[in-house]
Design a protein around this motif. Structure first.
Motif, mmCIF file in Angstrom:
data_model
loop_
_atom_site.group_PDB
_atom_site.id
_atom_site.type_symbol
_atom_site.label_atom_id
_atom_site.label_comp_id
_atom_site.label_asym_id
_atom_site.label_seq_id
_atom_site.Cartn_x
_atom_site.Cartn_y
_atom_site.Cartn_z
ATOM 1 N N GLU A 66 0.826 -1.206 0.000
ATOM 2 C CA GLU A 66 0.000 0.000 0.000
ATOM 3 C C GLU A 66 0.862 1.259 0.000
ATOM 4 O OE1 GLU A 66 -4.025 1.889 1.905
ATOM 5 O OE2 GLU A 66 -3.057 0.264 3.008
ATOM 6 N N THR A 67 1.998 1.213 0.665
ATOM 7 C CA THR A 67 2.898 2.365 0.705
ATOM 8 C C THR A 67 3.444 2.691 -0.675
ATOM 9 O OG1 THR A 67 3.524 1.919 2.993
ATOM 10 C CG2 THR A 67 5.067 3.226 1.670
ATOM 11 N N LEU A 68 3.970 1.690 -1.367
ATOM 12 C CA LEU A 68 4.551 1.931 -2.680
ATOM 13 C C LEU A 68 3.492 2.353 -3.691
ATOM 14 C CD1 LEU A 68 6.970 0.616 -1.277
ATOM 15 C CD2 LEU A 68 7.416 -0.627 -3.383
ATOM 16 N N ALA A 69 2.339 1.686 -3.673
ATOM 17 C CA ALA A 69 1.266 2.040 -4.602
ATOM 18 C C ALA A 69 0.715 3.435 -4.309
ATOM 19 C CB ALA A 69 0.155 0.999 -4.530
ATOM 20 N N GLY A 70 0.592 3.767 -3.029
ATOM 21 C CA GLY A 70 0.103 5.095 -2.668
ATOM 22 C C GLY A 70 1.052 6.188 -3.129
ATOM 23 N N LEU A 71 2.334 5.975 -2.909
ATOM 24 C CA LEU A 71 3.329 6.939 -3.366
ATOM 25 C C LEU A 71 3.288 7.063 -4.882
ATOM 26 C CD1 LEU A 71 5.751 8.835 -2.944
ATOM 27 C CD2 LEU A 71 7.218 6.788 -2.965
ATOM 28 N N GLY A 72 3.175 5.928 -5.562
ATOM 29 C CA GLY A 72 3.118 5.957 -7.020
ATOM 30 C C GLY A 72 1.951 6.777 -7.526
ATOM 31 N N SER A 73 0.777 6.601 -6.920
ATOM 32 C CA SER A 73 -0.393 7.385 -7.327
ATOM 33 C C SER A 73 -0.221 8.858 -6.987
ATOM 34 C CB SER A 73 -1.657 6.830 -6.678
ATOM 35 O OG SER A 73 -2.042 5.619 -7.271
ATOM 36 N N MET A 74 0.371 9.146 -5.837
ATOM 37 C CA MET A 74 0.605 10.538 -5.452
ATOM 38 C C MET A 74 1.485 11.247 -6.480
ATOM 39 S SD MET A 74 1.152 10.054 -1.348
ATOM 40 C CE MET A 74 1.509 11.773 -0.990
ATOM 41 N N LEU A 75 2.432 10.519 -7.045
ATOM 42 C CA LEU A 75 3.314 11.105 -8.048
ATOM 43 C C LEU A 75 2.608 11.348 -9.379
ATOM 44 C CD1 LEU A 75 6.460 8.986 -7.226
ATOM 45 C CD2 LEU A 75 6.379 11.495 -7.185
ATOM 46 N N LEU A 76 1.509 10.656 -9.615
ATOM 47 C CA LEU A 76 0.815 10.756 -10.896
ATOM 48 C C LEU A 76 -0.298 11.801 -10.929
ATOM 49 C CD1 LEU A 76 0.553 6.959 -11.786
ATOM 50 C CD2 LEU A 76 2.111 8.653 -12.784
ATOM 51 N N VAL A 77 -0.620 12.373 -9.782
ATOM 52 C CA VAL A 77 -1.693 13.378 -9.731
ATOM 53 C C VAL A 77 -1.158 14.686 -9.153
ATOM 54 C CG1 VAL A 77 -3.469 11.593 -9.472
ATOM 55 C CG2 VAL A 77 -2.559 12.726 -7.436
ATOM 56 N N ASP A 78 -1.905 15.741 -9.349
ATOM 57 C CA ASP A 78 -1.594 17.034 -8.746
ATOM 58 C C ASP A 78 -2.089 17.001 -7.304
ATOM 59 O OD1 ASP A 78 -1.468 19.650 -7.841
ATOM 60 O OD2 ASP A 78 -2.570 20.496 -9.539
ATOM 61 N N MET A 79 -1.185 16.849 -6.363
ATOM 62 C CA MET A 79 -1.569 16.703 -4.964
ATOM 63 C C MET A 79 -2.111 18.006 -4.359
ATOM 64 S SD MET A 79 -1.422 13.587 -4.047
ATOM 65 C CE MET A 79 -1.493 13.748 -2.269
ATOM 66 N N ASN A 80 -2.016 19.125 -5.079
ATOM 67 C CA ASN A 80 -2.672 20.347 -4.623
ATOM 68 C C ASN A 80 -4.174 20.276 -4.861
ATOM 69 O OD1 ASN A 80 -0.479 22.145 -3.704
ATOM 70 N ND2 ASN A 80 0.262 21.826 -5.783
ATOM 71 N N ALA A 81 -4.580 19.508 -5.865
ATOM 72 C CA ALA A 81 -5.988 19.431 -6.236
ATOM 73 C C ALA A 81 -6.652 18.117 -5.837
ATOM 74 C CB ALA A 81 -6.130 19.625 -7.748
ATOM 75 N N TYR A 82 -5.857 17.058 -5.646
ATOM 76 C CA TYR A 82 -6.408 15.726 -5.416
ATOM 77 C C TYR A 82 -5.806 15.066 -4.184
ATOM 78 C CZ TYR A 82 -8.076 16.203 -10.201
ATOM 79 O OH TYR A 82 -8.696 16.648 -11.327
ATOM 80 N N ASP A 83 -6.580 14.165 -3.608
ATOM 81 C CA ASP A 83 -6.102 13.264 -2.557
ATOM 82 C C ASP A 83 -6.055 11.861 -3.135
ATOM 83 O OD1 ASP A 83 -5.742 14.929 -0.306
ATOM 84 O OD2 ASP A 83 -7.897 14.946 0.072
ATOM 85 N N VAL A 84 -5.147 11.056 -2.623
ATOM 86 C CA VAL A 84 -5.040 9.645 -2.989
ATOM 87 C C VAL A 84 -5.406 8.837 -1.753
ATOM 88 C CG1 VAL A 84 -3.452 7.807 -3.670
ATOM 89 C CG2 VAL A 84 -3.265 10.063 -4.734
#
Length: 145
Positions: A66-84
């Protein structure tokens, strides 16, 4: 570290420093490589992440996935606009780790607008699969909650 500023140029040392005082750090999970659609990490077997008898706890495998997948998704979205948000974690444990390190490779298998699905294979140092973890992350706009 401000995770809204996370990028593929962020040094893994900085990410590891930021997570050292979290569950991730207490289990001994380290990020070793980041790239688009693929994240790698490792975990040294220790008393903190093993079950009685010294074998790596299955929950540590799930936490690493879950840690690696969560980080991967965080890198793919604009974290200013979205939450993972991790919404599903499923693991199949196919072996045990009795010594050394668990090495994990997370690869995205679905990159949708609202969900990301990742597969995380965790192997021992000889390359034998010990766990395969599937993670689904929900991508939500910050103002949705």
């Amino acid at each position: 570290m401000d995770f809204t500023q996370l990028s593929f140029d962020t040094p893994v040392e900085l990410i590891n420093q930021a997570i050292k005082d979290t569950l991730v750090g207490s289990l001994g999970i380290e990020i070793t490589k980041i790239e688009e659609g693929k994240i790698e990490g490792l975990l040294n077997l220790s008393a903190k992440n093993s079950r009685p008898g010294g074998i790596l706890h299955g929950g540590a495998n799930l936490a690493m996935g879950e840690t690696l997948a969560g980080l991967g998704s965080m890198l793919l979205v604009d974290m200013n606009a979205y939450d993972v948000l991790g919404i599903m974690v499923n693991g199949n444990h196919t072996g045990v780790l009795k010594k050394g390190k668990a090495l994990a490779v997370a690869k995205i298998v679905h990159r949708g607008k609202q969900t990301h699905v990742w597969n995380v294979d965790i192997c021992n140092e000889e390359g034998r699969l010990i766990s395969s973890v599937r993670v689904t992350n929900m991508i939500t706009e910050k103002n949705d909650r």
